[in-house]
Design a protein around this motif. Structure first.
Motif, short mmCIF file in Angstrom:
data_model
loop_
_atom_site.label_atom_id
_atom_site.label_comp_id
_atom_site.label_asym_id
_atom_site.label_seq_id
_atom_site.Cartn_x
_atom_site.Cartn_y
_atom_site.Cartn_z
N THR A 55 0.78 -1.33 0.06
CA THR A 55 0.23 -0.08 0.00
C THR A 55 1.02 1.27 0.18
O THR A 55 0.59 2.25 -0.58
CB THR A 55 -1.01 -0.13 1.17
N LYS A 56 1.94 1.39 0.79
CA LYS A 56 2.66 2.46 0.97
C LYS A 56 3.92 2.39 -0.25
O LYS A 56 4.29 3.58 -0.46
CB LYS A 56 3.22 2.57 2.28
N GLY A 57 4.22 1.03 -0.77
CA GLY A 57 5.13 1.21 -1.47
C GLY A 57 6.68 1.26 -1.08
O GLY A 57 7.80 1.54 -1.84
N PHE A 58 6.74 0.84 0.24
CA PHE A 58 8.24 0.69 0.64
C PHE A 58 8.11 -0.23 1.86
O PHE A 58 7.23 -0.52 2.37
CB PHE A 58 8.54 2.14 1.23
N PRO A 59 9.49 -0.62 2.34
CA PRO A 59 9.39 -1.59 3.44
C PRO A 59 9.18 -1.14 4.80
O PRO A 59 9.41 0.13 4.96
CB PRO A 59 10.90 -2.17 3.30
N CYS A 60 8.54 -1.75 5.64
CA CYS A 60 8.11 -1.50 7.13
C CYS A 60 9.01 -2.53 7.76
O CYS A 60 9.29 -3.67 7.50
CB CYS A 60 6.82 -1.67 7.30
N LEU A 61 9.11 -2.13 9.36
CA LEU A 61 9.62 -3.02 10.32
C LEU A 61 8.42 -4.01 10.76
O LEU A 61 7.37 -3.43 10.96
CB LEU A 61 10.20 -2.29 11.34
#
Length: 383
Positions: free
Chosen positions: A324-330
């Motif tokens: 959804t955001k288009g980037f990695p998350c922790l």
């Protein structure tokens, strides 16, 4: 008769005296026992508390690895004292609907850290030190992601907010700056990030005055993508600003780019790097690829850990890709019920720009990019 009379008068009197004496003696004995019991209990408890405090103080002087193994034992009382403050902080943040979950988590952590560092009743481990390492740039390159990712390392303590000391608050002095920092052990690294340092002319000299051995991290990104992201952010705050094309060009028909616009100048990385190399060795500067940070966060963080002299603890297992955001998350940490993703202001959809304008910007930045690749010894493949 006289003897009997005297005996009958004296014996009862003696009995009454004996009873009084026994009563007073019993009361005195009970009172003595009570006092002794109170003193005995106090003497039993207090040495235990002092012993525990001594053990924690002793652990503070040991390496960070052993301290981490015992941290729960020594900090449980401190957590109990601040739990009400943490709960109130979470409640306040939940009332603001426009706060992202990550933002709420981050601000809560900052509140708790502040309470711990300023509560005179709380145990204080380590000292406030000037930073060993700085994330100095660049704006809209991915500096917040690097900070959030690296601060999960147990040997890193980082300031969550941007202090802007070396560009806006330098006149407040190093004591003021040191006071902002989190407490760290001797084996831990103190960090902060302020992306505007990279383009501030005075910042390299001022940082070298603090320490010529400071390690510097610069997160770079395709300058065309970066300037569009920069404009998108500004537009979200100031909807009445001129169009992107108006700000980019001095003369659109001739394709003359307006380098006085700060958003354009930030992407001319080689010009800023030359200023930094007057005060620091190239080996003291580590460049993180903003693109690789999205596609391979563990790889980029592995190189950051190597640069900082840290054991590679942050690995693939810490990340997942948020489509959804288009980037990695922790991934969800043990201390939270939610994964840690950057806020709503990160990953917003960029303004649509005419392809011809994008090509003109690529041509403008190409010579700057080539010189930058040559200087740092790495091709970021932006062309």
């Amino acid at each position: 008769m006289a003897y009997r009379f005297l005996s009958s008068r004296i014996v009862p009197s003696s009995n009454r005296l004996n009873r009084r004496f026994i009563f007073i003696f019993t009361i005195s004995l009970s009172f003595t026992y009570l006092c002794y019991s109170i003193l005995f209990c106090s003497g039993t408890i207090m040495p235990t508390q002092r012993l525990e405090e001594h053990r924690c103080i002793h652990l503070k002087n040991m390496g960070s690895k052993k301290l981490l193994q015992k941290s729960h034992y020594c900090t449980i009382s401190a957590k109990a004292r601040i739990i009400s403050d943490e709960t109130r902080a979470v409640g306040l943040l939940n009332l603001t609907g426009n706060q992202s979950k990550h933002s709420a988590f981050q601000k809560t952590q900052d509140v708790v850290d502040h309470k711990q560092s300023n509560n005179s009743n709380s145990p204080k481990y380590g000292n406030k030190k000037l930073p060993n390492a700085l994330i100095v740039g660049v704006k809209k390159g991915g500096t917040r992601a690097v900070l959030e990712f690296i601060r999960i390392h147990p040997d890193v303590r980082a300031l969550g907010t941007e202090p802007h000391f070396f560009d806006r608050n330098y006149d407040k002095g190093f004591d003021w700056y040191r006071g902002l920092m989190p407490r760290t052990l001797d084996s831990q690294i103190t960090m902060e990030k302020t992306p505007s340092y990279f383009v501030t002319r005075e910042a390299p000299r001022r940082i070298s005055n603090m320490s010529r051995e400071t390690k510097l991290i610069v997160v770079v990104r395709n300058p065309v993508t970066r300037v569009i992201s920069d404009y998108t952010q500004t537009l979200s705050k100031k909807p009445d600003i001129p169009s992107f094309e108006e700000l980019v060009f001095k003369n659109r028909s001739q394709g003359i780019v307006d380098t006085s616009w700060n958003a354009i100048r930030i992407g001319m990385y080689i010009l800023h790097l030359e200023n930094w190399l007057q005060y620091f060795r190239l080996s003291q500067i580590h460049f993180v690829s903003g693109e690789q940070l999205i596609t391979d966060p563990a790889g980029e963080l592995g190189r950051v850990q190597d640069f900082l002299g840290l054991k590679r603890i942050i690995t693939d297992k810490h990340f997942y890709f948020n489509r959804t955001k288009g980037f990695p998350c922790l991934k969800k940490p043990e201390s939270s019920s939610q994964p840690r993703c950057l806020g709503k202001s990160k990953g917003r959809t960029h303004v649509q720009i005419d392809q011809e304008v994008i090509e003109q910007l690529r041509e403008f930045y190409r010579p700057f990019n080539v010189k930058f690749y040559e200087m740092v010894g790495h091709d970021f493949r932006w062309d």
